[in-house]
Design a protein around this motif. Structure first.
Motif, PDB file in Angstrom:
ATOM      1  N   THR A  95       0.807  -1.224   0.000  1.00  0.00           N
ATOM      2  CA  THR A  95       0.000   0.000   0.000  1.00  0.00           C
ATOM      3  C   THR A  95       0.837   1.269   0.000  1.00  0.00           C
ATOM      4  OG1 THR A  95      -0.264  -0.129   2.410  1.00  0.00           O
ATOM      5  CG2 THR A  95      -2.019  -1.082   1.054  1.00  0.00           C
ATOM      6  N   HIS A  96       2.130   1.143   0.166  1.00  0.00           N
ATOM      7  CA  HIS A  96       2.996   2.318   0.084  1.00  0.00           C
ATOM      8  C   HIS A  96       3.578   2.517  -1.315  1.00  0.00           C
ATOM      9  CE1 HIS A  96       3.224   2.160   4.641  1.00  0.00           C
ATOM     10  NE2 HIS A  96       2.680   3.315   4.350  1.00  0.00           N
TER      11      HIS A  96
ATOM     12  N   ARG B 288      -0.864   3.862  -3.434  1.00  0.00           N
ATOM     13  CA  ARG B 288      -0.995   4.651  -2.205  1.00  0.00           C
ATOM     14  C   ARG B 288      -1.950   5.835  -2.351  1.00  0.00           C
ATOM     15  NH1 ARG B 288       5.020   7.028  -1.670  1.00  0.00           N
ATOM     16  NH2 ARG B 288       4.963   8.428  -3.435  1.00  0.00           N
TER      17      ARG B 288
ATOM     18  N   CYS C 179      -6.456   1.269   0.311  1.00  0.00           N
ATOM     19  CA  CYS C 179      -5.309   1.117   1.217  1.00  0.00           C
ATOM     20  C   CYS C 179      -5.752   1.036   2.677  1.00  0.00           C
ATOM     21  CB  CYS C 179      -4.332   2.272   1.035  1.00  0.00           C
ATOM     22  SG  CYS C 179      -3.397   2.190  -0.501  1.00  0.00           S
TER      23      CYS C 179
ATOM     24  N   GLN D 244      -5.422  -2.375   4.985  1.00  0.00           N
ATOM     25  CA  GLN D 244      -4.576  -2.246   6.174  1.00  0.00           C
ATOM     26  C   GLN D 244      -5.364  -2.581   7.436  1.00  0.00           C
ATOM     27  OE1 GLN D 244      -3.145   1.781   5.885  1.00  0.00           O
ATOM     28  NE2 GLN D 244      -1.481   1.243   4.493  1.00  0.00           N
TER      29      GLN D 244
END
Length: 141
Positions: free
Chosen positions: A23-24, A29, A35, A39
């Motif tokens: 997700t980065h 992102r 995201c 998470q």
């Protein structure tokens, strides 16, 4: 023994780290909704394993482990969304799906173990209830 000693928790921690890495990535992102959701689901799996381990009552343990297993399913599903919509992250999503599958299997093992201990504590009566329900459905209509 602590929850940190559980293989299921260790694998869920690995899952959380993999999800955060995916997700980065640059393109993904910017999709804040996806995201955030994946998470939260990954963290939920890890946290509910810990919570289930710390609970004293079998029913609460089973509930927490069930939530953890469901969260693994949610992460697995969201990884397909990433694979299908973010080609640059597809390989990482496929690899992470393997990790979440392993985590889910380990949580299923925790659930089975907890249910066996509950059945033993109750003298086997817990296993009798599903059997009676099955008999009622299949033979009594």
């Amino acid at each position: 023994m602590t929850f940190e000693d559980l293989d299921a928790w260790k694998k869920a921690r690995e899952l959380v780290n993999a999800v955060y890495l995916i997700t980065h990535e640059t393109a993904l992102r910017k999709d804040f909704g996806l995201c955030g959701q994946i998470q939260r689901a990954a963290v939920s799996a890890m946290s509910n394993i810990a919570e289930g381990f710390e609970r004293q009552h079998f029913a609460e343990k089973v509930q927490a482990y069930n939530v953890a297993r469901a969260s693994c399913g949610e992460v697995r599903s969201l990884l397909y969304v990433i694979e299908d919509n973010y080609p640059g992250s597809a390989t990482a999503a496929i690899e992470t799906r393997k990790v979440v599958g392993e985590a889910g299997s380990l949580v299923a093992g925790l659930l089975a173990s907890t249910r066996r201990r509950l059945a033993a504590k109750a003298g086997g009566a817990v296993g009798l209830i599903p059997l009676l329900a099955w008999i009622g459905v299949h033979f009594l209509g």
